[in-house]
Write an enzyme that holds these catalytic residues in place. Structure first.
Site, PDB file in Angstrom:
ATOM      1  N   HIS A 171       1.906   3.888  -1.251  1.00 52.11           N
ATOM      2  CA  HIS A 171       3.215   3.245  -1.115  1.00 52.11           C
ATOM      3  C   HIS A 171       4.338   4.283  -1.054  1.00 52.11           C
ATOM      4  CE1 HIS A 171       1.015  -0.355  -1.507  1.00 52.11           C
ATOM      5  NE2 HIS A 171       1.024  -0.479  -2.813  1.00 52.11           N
ATOM      6  N   LYS A 214      -2.629 -10.913  -0.016  1.00 52.42           N
ATOM      7  CA  LYS A 214      -2.737  -9.533   0.439  1.00 52.42           C
ATOM      8  C   LYS A 214      -3.828  -8.865  -0.390  1.00 52.42           C
ATOM      9  CE  LYS A 214      -1.196  -5.556   2.267  1.00 52.42           C
ATOM     10  NZ  LYS A 214       0.236  -5.195   2.119  1.00 52.42           N
ATOM     11  N   THR A 254      -8.077   0.644  -1.043  1.00 52.62           N
ATOM     12  CA  THR A 254      -8.582   1.426   0.087  1.00 52.62           C
ATOM     13  C   THR A 254      -8.379   2.909  -0.183  1.00 52.62           C
ATOM     14  OG1 THR A 254      -8.042  -0.402   1.566  1.00 52.62           O
ATOM     15  CG2 THR A 254      -8.474   1.725   2.593  1.00 52.62           C
ATOM     16  N   ALA A 255      -7.336   3.252  -0.928  1.00 54.27           N
ATOM     17  CA  ALA A 255      -7.109   4.650  -1.303  1.00 54.27           C
ATOM     18  C   ALA A 255      -8.338   5.211  -2.014  1.00 54.27           C
ATOM     19  CB  ALA A 255      -5.875   4.758  -2.203  1.00 54.27           C
ATOM     20  N   SER A 300      -6.444  -5.058  -0.521  1.00 58.66           N
ATOM     21  CA  SER A 300      -6.892  -3.799   0.060  1.00 58.66           C
ATOM     22  C   SER A 300      -8.123  -4.076   0.923  1.00 58.66           C
ATOM     23  CB  SER A 300      -7.261  -2.805  -1.035  1.00 58.66           C
ATOM     24  OG  SER A 300      -6.171  -2.535  -1.879  1.00 58.66           O
TER      25      SER A 300
END
Length: 289
Positions: free
Chosen positions: A162, A63, A123-124, A65
């Site tokens: 999250h 996983k 990505t934030a 971003s």
């Protein structure tokens, strides 16, 4: 019938302990699949650690971003299953109780503000950078510790992801802006947060098989929902079951089963925006499996 591989292949796999990831991978990593000819040695880490490991090429499947994936298209391919995209799921920029009357006020504040972010490669952080390139005083903080760091006054603002989007208001914090909402208004597209990538060097049949297994694992988790497995609950960082379900319902959706046309378009737009902002130098010809 077992796949006709020359040997039983074990692959390294990384994902976060958050409920959306454990929900997706539960069956795949906890149940034997000898007929597939594959097994998985998995590790759970926070998303920024996984991003860094992907940059180092440490894991076969992981996983990441989407911000990190922008820089990994030479070595990894994006799977169609397991992604976290959606609407109303973006990162929030929060602070203590302050009010802003305009975007100009926010911009002026962010020019001077010390901001806690969950990771450079998240990505934030990419969305915040696209929305407010003038926000430069950023420090990486473990995502689960950002709220407390802002409350203590260590930082003027925090970028939360999250399950923290469900808890910040109860802790006396206020939203400055929803970076995901900014993205949706700017592009009209869903928000690409994180995806599952696999090493391009693996055999094509193996890559396709892993993609299929992730989809099947997700379907099995939905079959028993709203019951939550012990695997999901064990790693949920002391969340209540209500918050676990909110987390799953928000981040595990139709895009997780398959990116589809809309999901693929959203990711294409992210690449284009990153290219226009000179975050990446070229647009890859092909990045999906």
């Amino acid at each position: 019938m077992r796949k006709n591989y020359a040997f039983f292949m074990q692959l390294s796999l990384g994902f976060s302990p958050c409920p959306n990831d454990t929900f997706i991978f539960d069956d795949m990593v906890n149940q034997p699949h000898p007929e597939q000819g594959l097994s998985f040695q998995y590790v759970m880490e926070d998303v920024e650690t996984l991003n860094q490991w992907a940059i180092e090429g440490k894991l076969d499947i992981t996983k990441v971003s989407y911000n990190a994936f922008l820089h990994l298209t030479d070595t990894y391919a994006l799977l169609d299953t397991g992604s976290a995209l959606g609407r109303g799921v973006g990162p929030l920029l929060i602070t203590t109780k302050e009010t802003f009357n305009s975007i100009s006020d926010v911009s002026s504040f962010l020019k001077q503000a010390k901001i806690a972010i969950p990771g450079i490669h998240t990505t934030a952080n990419l969305l915040l950078s696209l929305a407010f390139p003038e926000a430069q005083q950023k420090t990486e903080v473990l995502f689960s510790e950002i709220e407390q760091a802002v409350l203590q006054g260590t930082f003027d603002a925090g970028l939360i992801i999250h399950e923290n989007r469900f808890t910040y208001a109860d802790r006396g914090l206020a939203k400055i802006m929803d970076c995901g909402e900014w993205w949706e208004q700017e592009t009209g597209a869903a928000i690409p947060l994180g995806g599952i990538i696999i090493k391009k060097s693996l055999p094509e049949a193996v890559k396709q098989q892993v993609q299929q297994m992730i989809g099947e694992s997700l379907r099995k988790s939905w079959d028993q929902y709203p019951d939550l497995s012990g695997f999901v609950q064990e790693h949920a960082q002391e969340m209540s079951e209500e918050v676990m379900r909110k987390h799953i319902n928000l981040y595990v959706n139709e895009y997780s089963a398959s990116l589809g046309t809309e999901g693929k378009k959203a990711i294409d737009i992210l690449f284009q925006k990153a290219f226009q902002a000179q975050i990446i130098k070229i647009l890859p010809e092909q990045y999906r499996l």
